[in-house]
Design a protein around this motif. Sequence first.
Motif, short mmCIF file in Angstrom:
data_model
loop_
_atom_site.label_atom_id
_atom_site.label_comp_id
_atom_site.label_asym_id
_atom_site.label_seq_id
_atom_site.Cartn_x
_atom_site.Cartn_y
_atom_site.Cartn_z
N ASN A 1 0.83 -1.21 0.00
CA ASN A 1 0.00 0.00 0.00
C ASN A 1 0.86 1.26 0.00
OD1 ASN A 1 -2.40 -1.35 -0.14
ND2 ASN A 1 -2.72 -1.40 2.08
N LEU A 2 1.96 1.22 0.74
CA LEU A 2 2.86 2.37 0.78
C LEU A 2 3.53 2.59 -0.57
CD1 LEU A 2 4.77 2.15 4.18
CD2 LEU A 2 3.38 4.06 3.38
N SER A 3 3.84 1.50 -1.25
CA SER A 3 4.56 1.68 -2.52
C SER A 3 3.62 2.09 -3.64
CB SER A 3 5.37 0.43 -2.87
OG SER A 3 4.50 -0.65 -3.01
N THR A 4 2.32 2.08 -3.37
CA THR A 4 1.37 2.56 -4.39
C THR A 4 0.59 3.78 -3.88
OG1 THR A 4 -0.23 0.92 -3.60
CG2 THR A 4 1.06 0.32 -5.52
N MET B 1 12.90 -0.67 7.82
CA MET B 1 13.55 0.38 7.05
C MET B 1 12.77 0.71 5.77
SD MET B 1 17.33 0.47 5.51
CE MET B 1 16.75 -0.06 3.91
N GLN B 2 12.29 -0.32 5.11
CA GLN B 2 11.51 -0.08 3.88
C GLN B 2 10.27 0.75 4.18
OE1 GLN B 2 11.20 -4.37 2.82
NE2 GLN B 2 11.61 -3.67 0.74
N ILE B 3 9.58 0.41 5.26
CA ILE B 3 8.36 1.14 5.63
C ILE B 3 8.72 2.59 5.95
CG2 ILE B 3 6.58 1.39 7.43
CD1 ILE B 3 6.39 -1.62 7.54
N GLU B 4 9.79 2.79 6.74
CA GLU B 4 10.16 4.14 7.15
C GLU B 4 10.55 5.02 5.96
OE1 GLU B 4 11.73 3.28 11.70
OE2 GLU B 4 13.18 3.53 10.06
N GLU B 5 11.35 4.46 5.06
CA GLU B 5 11.80 5.27 3.92
C GLU B 5 10.61 5.70 3.07
OE1 GLU B 5 14.58 5.88 5.28
OE2 GLU B 5 15.88 5.70 3.53
N LEU B 6 9.72 4.75 2.79
CA LEU B 6 8.56 5.08 1.97
C LEU B 6 7.66 6.10 2.66
CD1 LEU B 6 7.59 1.56 0.58
CD2 LEU B 6 7.95 3.62 -0.80
#
Length: 509
Positions: free
Chosen positions: A147-150, A184-189
Amino acid sequence: MNKGELIDHARPYYDEYQLSRLEQAVDFSTLAHINQKRASGEPYITHPITVSDTLISWGMDIDSVIAGVLHDTVEDTNASLEQISEKFGPDVAQLVDGVTKVSQARSDMKDMQDYLPKTKDNLSKLLIAVGQDVRVIIIKLADRLHNLSTLQYLPIEKQIKNARESLEVFSPMADRLGMGHVRMQIEELAFSYLDPIEFNRLKILIKKRLGKSTRKLGKIRAEVDIALKEQKLNVEINGRVKSIYSLHKKLAKVNGNIDDIYDLMALRIVVETKEDCYRVLGILHSLYKPMISRIKDYIATPKPNGYQSLHTTVITPNEQIVEFQIRTKKMHEYGERGLAASFHYHEQKSSKNYTEKKNVSSLPDSMSWITQLQEVALKLKNEESITSDQFNIDIFKDRIFVHSPKGDIYDLPENALPLDFAYLVHSDIAKHAYSFKVNSRIHPFDKPLKNGDIIEIVTNKLSRPKYAWRQLVTTTHARNRLNSQLRQSNVVDLITGAANIIRRKKVKK
Ligand code: MN
């Protein structure tokens, strides 16, 4: 991503029967979501398929992967839990049910004007869902990641809400489960949506800095590599660059001065055994001058989420400051994948094991909160079937969830006292507890903690456990640790007492 690609990705890891179940699940979900579209305009089914693919890449068991494909069917389509249970078994149905309930907990939160206090409650709700089966949260993290990446397809207010919730609920959750890479992926996005200007500024800043230091660091890396190989150590050295979000958080602590940040780029040394870690540390310290206050032994004292590593920051003869992180392959794997690593398809167990706590026997001590919550959840479930409206924080009103200043979550019985918290964090810290700050204010030893409190333990090396503390702990865990410390210091007192008597006698002679 489509069905064929998903099955291709899954093929190496699961047997034919498991693959056929997965295929069936994709067909079921495709039909259920048939007329739905994502905000991007793509058919909805692309979302559950991507989630499921992420779960495969995390090495999750087949039931989780199937539940990933089905995770939105009960909430968003006409499909029922009964149907899922019939077609894919009760274990998959239970996982889908758990994911649906976590979404409900989230929508409660969205209605709230006052965001933060409710978030903490919500976090507890998520933890309780974890109590049912921790795989629910892992599926939820894969869902959130997609969801974050879209997110760019949603209106801006939704982007902000979603990104904030990710930082406040989901990244601490990933952290708590030791899933460092996902965190980390969640935070960066999320950060890139919350504060795009700052995100880009820091991105450029890091790039500039790295350009300057990479060459120098390369020299040190080669030097260290030679020194370690001379000692017959089999090592792998990699550079790791600090993430943009963690740089942002760190900068806030040092008044924005990037020169005060020593670990923008660190060298990570991966070795075979725990003993090798300490040997490497010794060799590094013989090569370079260590900054004593920055040596951290997270092997002897793992972080609450199970993270293990030795950290040291050294000063090279050229006055360059370099941080090293030393760990074994296993520690590295755990640090990246965390709890997900315990569900690896290589060691597949039946779903029963996951929900009946047997699975967690291999979890590190720091994960014992999961076991505890699973026990409570299981007990409740066996006593009476919990329906979705009974799924309420009130059932758990005898537990509170508190935080360390870093945001780690601890659960304690209601009316727990600060020392209970301290002993939960670590008995060596509790031993030297001098005072407590709760939500940044001094907090007396005898005042109970409240749900959502942020507790800082102020320690003093000279401070020792006292007999009076026995009235100031309420949990069995704290009481046991305290008593054993008191016994120990008693023995020490006796010995020093005896030594003093002998000394005095000698003086008399
Ligand atoms: Mn979803």
